[in-house]
Design an enzyme around this catalytic site. Structure first.
Site, PDB file in Angstrom:
ATOM      1  N   ARG A 188      -9.927 -11.591   2.789  1.00 59.89           N
ATOM      2  CA  ARG A 188     -10.805 -12.672   2.319  1.00 59.89           C
ATOM      3  C   ARG A 188     -10.142 -14.039   2.479  1.00 59.89           C
ATOM      4  O   ARG A 188     -10.828 -15.047   2.634  1.00 59.89           O
ATOM      5  CB  ARG A 188     -11.219 -12.399   0.863  1.00 59.89           C
ATOM      6  N   LYS A 223       0.841  -1.198   0.000  1.00 60.62           N
ATOM      7  CA  LYS A 223       0.000   0.000   0.000  1.00 60.62           C
ATOM      8  C   LYS A 223       0.877   1.249   0.000  1.00 60.62           C
ATOM      9  O   LYS A 223       1.946   1.242   0.606  1.00 60.62           O
ATOM     10  CB  LYS A 223      -0.854   0.038   1.279  1.00 60.62           C
TER      11      LYS A 223
HETATM   12  N1  BES Z   1      -7.898  -3.658   4.556  1.00 61.88           N
HETATM   13  C1  BES Z   1      -8.097  -3.369   3.175  1.00 61.88           C
HETATM   14  C2  BES Z   1      -9.431  -2.656   2.900  1.00 61.88           C
HETATM   15  C3  BES Z   1      -9.605  -1.273   3.469  1.00 61.88           C
HETATM   16  C4  BES Z   1      -9.474  -0.160   2.662  1.00 61.88           C
HETATM   17  C5  BES Z   1      -9.994  -1.089   4.783  1.00 61.88           C
HETATM   18  C6  BES Z   1      -9.666   1.103   3.174  1.00 61.88           C
HETATM   19  C7  BES Z   1     -10.188   0.172   5.305  1.00 61.88           C
HETATM   20  C8  BES Z   1     -10.047   1.263   4.499  1.00 61.88           C
HETATM   21  C9  BES Z   1      -8.094  -4.657   2.355  1.00 61.88           C
HETATM   22  O1  BES Z   1      -7.309  -5.680   2.845  1.00 61.88           O
HETATM   23  C10 BES Z   1      -7.592  -4.308   0.998  1.00 61.88           C
HETATM   24  O2  BES Z   1      -6.476  -3.892   0.906  1.00 61.88           O
HETATM   25  N2  BES Z   1      -8.429  -4.477  -0.020  1.00 61.88           N
HETATM   26  C11 BES Z   1      -8.049  -4.177  -1.339  1.00 61.88           C
HETATM   27  C12 BES Z   1      -8.607  -5.246  -2.241  1.00 61.88           C
HETATM   28  C13 BES Z   1      -8.092  -5.183  -3.646  1.00 61.88           C
HETATM   29  C14 BES Z   1      -6.611  -5.538  -3.667  1.00 61.88           C
HETATM   30  C15 BES Z   1      -8.860  -6.143  -4.512  1.00 61.88           C
HETATM   31  C16 BES Z   1      -8.647  -2.829  -1.694  1.00 61.88           C
HETATM   32  O3  BES Z   1      -9.764  -2.529  -1.295  1.00 61.88           O
HETATM   33  O4  BES Z   1      -7.968  -2.051  -2.365  1.00 61.88           O
HETATM   34 ZN    ZN Z   2      -5.288  -5.557   2.184  1.00 66.49          ZN
END
Ligand code: BES
Ligand code: ZN
Ligand code: ZN
Length: 466
Positions: A319, A245
């Site tokens: 997930r 990230k």
């Molecule tokens: N923990 C994040 C989701 C999240 C985003 C929580 C913003 C709180 C605030 C999750 O693990 C994630 O990174 N999801 C990705 C999924 C994608 C790679 C398909 C996302 O939402 O970008």
């Molecule tokens: Zn994530």
């Protein structure tokens, strides 16, 4: 901190250093009018002089030889009014105040939640205590609000704890503290998790120096006839892994265990309330980190349920941990599952920061959760588990891949989870409302404890039909 006390005294009768008088559309409530008559119209004169109309959250502090009065504008949302009043009062120096109860339960909940602080890591913490006397409230209602708030506060604290302190082991320790309330808590270490075959959960965990923990909690009061199984996402930190990230997105990722925190907060609340049903909670707790041992893009994982998954994005880790936790919950005999997770940024894009996305595999269960959320004053909105998008999760080498394409990300994530359960499932994507970026009516910025109140309403509802 605010403590609540029920009193028989009305505004006109009470003897306290401060009286809070509600104003709605420029009018006093009947109790306020009686008080004002005792004061020979002092309040209404002061309102007219100041041009005070009592817009929601607006206030006017009056001092007189007869005492001090805080005129306060009522919002339609009585919880939010309570929260704003609590924040106003915490800025004033009065040790005690008298408030007309109105709708005592939501008001009490708002007052308690609004006064929440997380200052454990500040040199100068706030240690002021304000005693609020609620005129004509039933003591049982205040008691209930206190117990619910205790569950919410715990969930908020867990989210607000920094990730160097709240490791997976620390989260498990926190869960173990519920033994004091009579819960059975089982914590599985890495070896036990491996022996069970939770290959997806373990893959996410393997990049971290801090070992994972699988937490299984049971609240089983005698004579329970209903059962509720809760699953919460338990990433104590989500760096994204090799699909790293950027800084701004990573900054709040200590809160990626908010679903798990909601499960713990709800179990605590249920135990304090003595709700007469069995509730189980499952949290797969770990960190998603980068290292020479971390999982990679292209890895194929074997889940607890037996299905294989090809990793196409290491940031879609929630997930993977949840797939194993959900299948495990079902293996434990769950009849219906309510799962909460900060799962996708896509849910936040769709519904904004205040509304959780709700996905359901069965309509009766969906309606129950929606109704409970409405009663609890937590915002949820349904999104479809659109079958046509399942093909986005197809993999050339494994049974599924862990991400779809750019579009409908909250939906493909929910579809992925639904592959791992056959009993009715409601999935709440709480990525938006779990963490507040700024102060709001019911609390400061940071963890909100979102979900605790809804889960407790769901549990309460199940006992009413049973
Ligand atoms: N923990 C994040 C989701 C999240 C985003 C929580 C913003 C709180 C605030 C999750 O693990 C994630 O990174 N999801 C990705 C999924 C994608 C790679 C398909 C996302 O939402 O970008
Ligand atoms: Zn994530
Ligand atoms: Zn995550």
């Amino acid at each position: 901190m605010i403590t609540l006390h029920a009193t028989e005294a009305t505004l006109a009768e009470g003897k306290v250093p401060l009286k809070v008088v509600w104003v709605r559309k420029g009018e006093l409530t009947p109790q306020g009018q009686v008080l004002d008559a005792h004061l020979d119209g002092f309040l209404r004169r002061a309102m007219a002089e100041a041009g005070f109309k009592g817009e929601a959250g607006e206030s006017l502090l009056l001092a007189s030889s007869e005492g001090n009065f805080l005129l306060f504008g009522l919002d339609e949302d009585i919880r939010a009014t309570g929260g704003r009043l609590a924040q106003m009062l915490s800025k004033l120096a009065f040790p005690e105040a008298l408030v007309e109860a109105l709708e005592a339960y939501p008001l009490a909940e708002g007052l308690l939640l609004g006064a929440y602080r997380f200052d454990r890591y500040k040199e100068k913490g706030e240690d002021k205590v304000l005693a609020l006397h609620l005129s004509r409230a039933r003591p049982e209602e205040l008691e209930r609000a206190r117990k619910v708030a205790e569950g919410v506060f715990w969930a908020r604290d867990l989210v607000n704890e920094p990730p160097n302190v709240l490791t997976p082991e620390a989260l498990a320790e926190a869960a173990l503290s519920l033994r004091a309330l009579g819960l059975t808590v089982e914590v599985l270490d890495e070896e036990a998790i491996r022996a069970l075959g939770m290959g997806a959960f373990l893959a996410v965990a393997q990049g971290s120096q801090n070992p994972p923990r699988f937490i299984h909690l049971r609240y089983a009061p005698e004579g329970a006839r209903e059962r509720l199984d809760l699953v919460g996402k338990g990433l104590t930190f989500d760096s994204g892994g090799y699909s790293l990230k950027p800084t701004e997105s990573m900054a709040t990722m200590k809160g990626d265990m908010a679903g798990g925190a909601a499960v713990l907060g709800a179990l605590k609340g249920a135990a304090l309330l003595g709700l007469p049903l069995e509730i189980r909670g499952y949290i797969a707790a770990c960190e998603n980190m980068v290292s020479g041992r971390a999982y990679r893009l292209g890895d194929v994982l074997k889940t607890f349920a037996g299905k294989t998954v090809e990793v196409m994005n290491t940031d879609a880790e929630g997930r993977l941990t949840l797939a194993d936790a959900l299948a495990y919950a079902e293996r434990q005999g769950a009849k219906r599952i309510l799962e909460l997770s900060t799962l996708t940024g896509s849910a936040v894009v769709a519904l904004g920061e205040e509304v959780a996305a709700l996905f359901a595999t069965e309509e009766t269960w969906q309606k129950r959760v929606e109704e409970a959320a409405r009663k609890a004053g937590e915002k949820v909105w349904p999104l479809p588990l659109e079958k046509a998008y399942r093909e986005k999760l197809k993999s050339p080498v494994a049974d599924m891949r862990n991400v779809g394409d750019r579009y409908g990300g909250a939906i493909t994530a929910a579809l992925f989870l639904a592959e791992f359960v056959t009993v009715p499932l409601v999935h709440l994507d709480i990525a938006g409302p779990a963490f507040a970026k700024k102060a709001h009516a019911l609390g400061p910025e940071g963890g909100t404890g979102f979900g605790v109140r809804t889960v407790l309403e769901v549990a309460q509802g199940l006992t009413e039909v049973a």
